[in-house]
Design an enzyme around this catalytic site. Structure first.
Site, short mmCIF file in Angstrom:
data_model
loop_
_atom_site.label_atom_id
_atom_site.label_comp_id
_atom_site.label_asym_id
_atom_site.label_seq_id
_atom_site.Cartn_x
_atom_site.Cartn_y
_atom_site.Cartn_z
N GLY A 166 -11.87 1.35 0.29
CA GLY A 166 -11.66 0.99 -1.10
C GLY A 166 -10.34 1.57 -1.59
N HIS B 184 -9.55 -6.47 4.76
CA HIS B 184 -9.20 -5.18 5.37
C HIS B 184 -9.17 -4.06 4.35
CE1 HIS B 184 -5.28 -5.56 3.55
NE2 HIS B 184 -4.66 -4.71 4.34
#
Length: 474
Positions: free
Chosen positions: A373, A396
């Site tokens: 994140g 990704h």
């Protein structure tokens, strides 16, 4: 405070005398007069060293493009694109800017293109958008792979329960600083240098070009890049036992790293992008998608170099993980690694194709991956479902919500300190352009790809180190 940055300042940051330096001064004059000089200098240094990270920046994209164009000269286009772009699937369309979609539309018109997909963290890149997946027939696109070849995530889960992490911050911080090194050009010398089998690879002798890069590769082995690359301690939460990984329900201390093939990979990318543009002359709008035939000497050379760069990137992570695992006296229960900015030979609908994943995670059926994140938002350990419409791929990361310019213009140091405190995260290095608020909501991104991956565990960052950029480390 008024920003006072001169041509002399820019030269000290690595800008050479010429049109690019002049362009940088003009952009500074028109856009950064009210930003603290130190923050602007850090940002410009990043543009110089990592221009591909600024191609979606509303202000600095012109400068970034000029830097890349100077390194990869254009040629006149003669190969015609197909009239109508082939269709492709977009995941999380509501979160993706038009620039990324437009780039993908052009990529789908290449005569070698067979299939494509766009991931929910996608944004504008150079050639193929970041988050773009493109399958081609017998052709490889250097800028479909990208500059940071084989950039990857690596996760080590330790035999240390969560409760034994807290209260030992000083130890974890000391070892993190002692065993990592960040930023463009950073390397080790003398007895500091690491050893690894990758340095003995015969592929370094495949061409004189690769042989000449061996010294650079050795010096930078075990270092990390700038931008959004990181090494971080955190807690990973398994809500239930995972039989495949053979790990019980619980919360464990873990190490997560994100970096690529350093100067070695960047040099390979620059060399073969130039060669591709000389051989494959495309119309102006597609010129950065110049490709190499896999049956050509140049295509085979790039394939060897790309795979070597990917193995080298993996070796860098291995060195870091081994050093830190030994430093904290831990045992690794599970190690997971995945990469992006790469091309694979894969079978799709019965045909072998070259699948480019530029900022996209492999997510074939049963394939493990890590999707981070931000420095305060959770990352996810995932298992791929093998969805054909995504070409067996997933995002990704979270993807940027703000450009780097917008971030330093709108986020203050106190804002950043407050969110780090709220999430109990210790930060070493990094600038305001990497602030958590500059990234999309990772939970929204994950919700847009439930048909692509299953979530196995959630990783919570606790101590993050990124490129220093002048930040103190004490």
């Amino acid at each position: 405070m008024k920003t006072e940055i001169t041509g002399k300042t820019l030269k000290a940051l690595g800008f050479a005398e010429g049109k690019i330096l002049g362009l940088a001064l003009e952009i500074l004059k028109n856009n950064f007069q009210d930003i603290e000089a130190n923050e602007v200098q850090k940002l410009l240094k990043k543009v110089k060293n990592y221009p591909e990270n600024f191609l979606d920046d509303e202000i600095l994209s012109v400068l970034a493009t000029a830097i890349i164009e100077e390194a990869n000269p254009r040629s006149d286009g003669i190969i015609e694109l197909i009239a109508n772009a082939k269709t492709y699937t977009v995941f999380g369309e509501g979160y993706i800017e038009d620039g990324a979609k437009n780039q993908m539309n052009i990529a789908m018109k290449l005569p070698v293109t067979e299939a494509g997909a766009l991931m929910p963290d996608a944004h504008q890149g150079y050639g193929l958008p970041i988050g773009g997946v493109l399958a081609t027939r017998n052709a490889i696109i250097p800028y479909g792979v990208g500059v940071d070849i084989g950039c990857r995530m690596a996760l080590s889960i330790f035999d240390i329960p969560e409760k034994y992490y807290f209260g030992k911050d000083a130890m974890y911080k000391r070892e993190l600083i002692a065993h990592t090194k960040f930023g463009a050009g950073q390397n080790y010398s003398g007895n500091e240098r690491a050893d690894h089998d990758i340095l003995d690879s015969d592929d370094f002798n495949a061409t004189p070009f690769l042989k000449n890069l061996h010294g650079k590769a050795w010096a930078q082995l075990g270092t990390s890049g700038g931008g959004n690359h990181f090494v971080e301690w955190g807690i990973i939460d398994f809500a239930e036992r995972d039989e495949i990984l053979n790990i019980d329900k619980g919360r464990y201390v873990a190490l997560l790293t994100h970096s690529g093939s350093r100067g070695f990979g960047a040099t390979v990318a620059g060399q073969y992008t130039k060669i591709a543009k000389e051989i494959c002359k495309l119309p102006k709008e597609a010129i950065n998608l110049a490709y190499l035939d896999m049956n050509s000497a140049e295509g085979q050379e790039y394939w060897i170099a790309m795979n070597l760069a990917g193995d080298y990137a993996s070796a860098c992570h291995e060195v870091i993980h081994k050093k830190l695992t030994k430093a904290i006296g831990a045992k690794v229960l599970v190690k997971v690694e995945n990469h992006h900015n790469f091309a694979w030979k894969e079978t799709l609908n019965g045909e072998e194709l070259i699948v480019h994943r530029k900022g996209a995670t492999p997510a074939g059926k049963g394939v493990m991956g890590i999707i981070p994140g931000s420095m305060t938002a959770p990352g996810f350990l995932v298992r791929g479902k093998g969805e054909t419409s995504s070409i067996n791929s997933a995002s990704h990361g979270a993807g940027r919500l703000m450009s780097r310019t917008k971030a330093i213009q709108s986020i203050t140091k106190s804002d950043m300190k407050a969110i780090l405190k709220d999430h109990n995260v210790t930060l070493i290095g990094a600038g305001l352009d990497e602030a958590p608020m500059a990234y999309k909501d990772i939970n929204q991104v994950m919700a847009a790809q439930t048909e692509l991956v299953d979530v196995i565990a959630k990783f919570e960052p606790k101590m993050v180190r990124m490129a220093d950029d002048g930040s103190r480390e004490d």
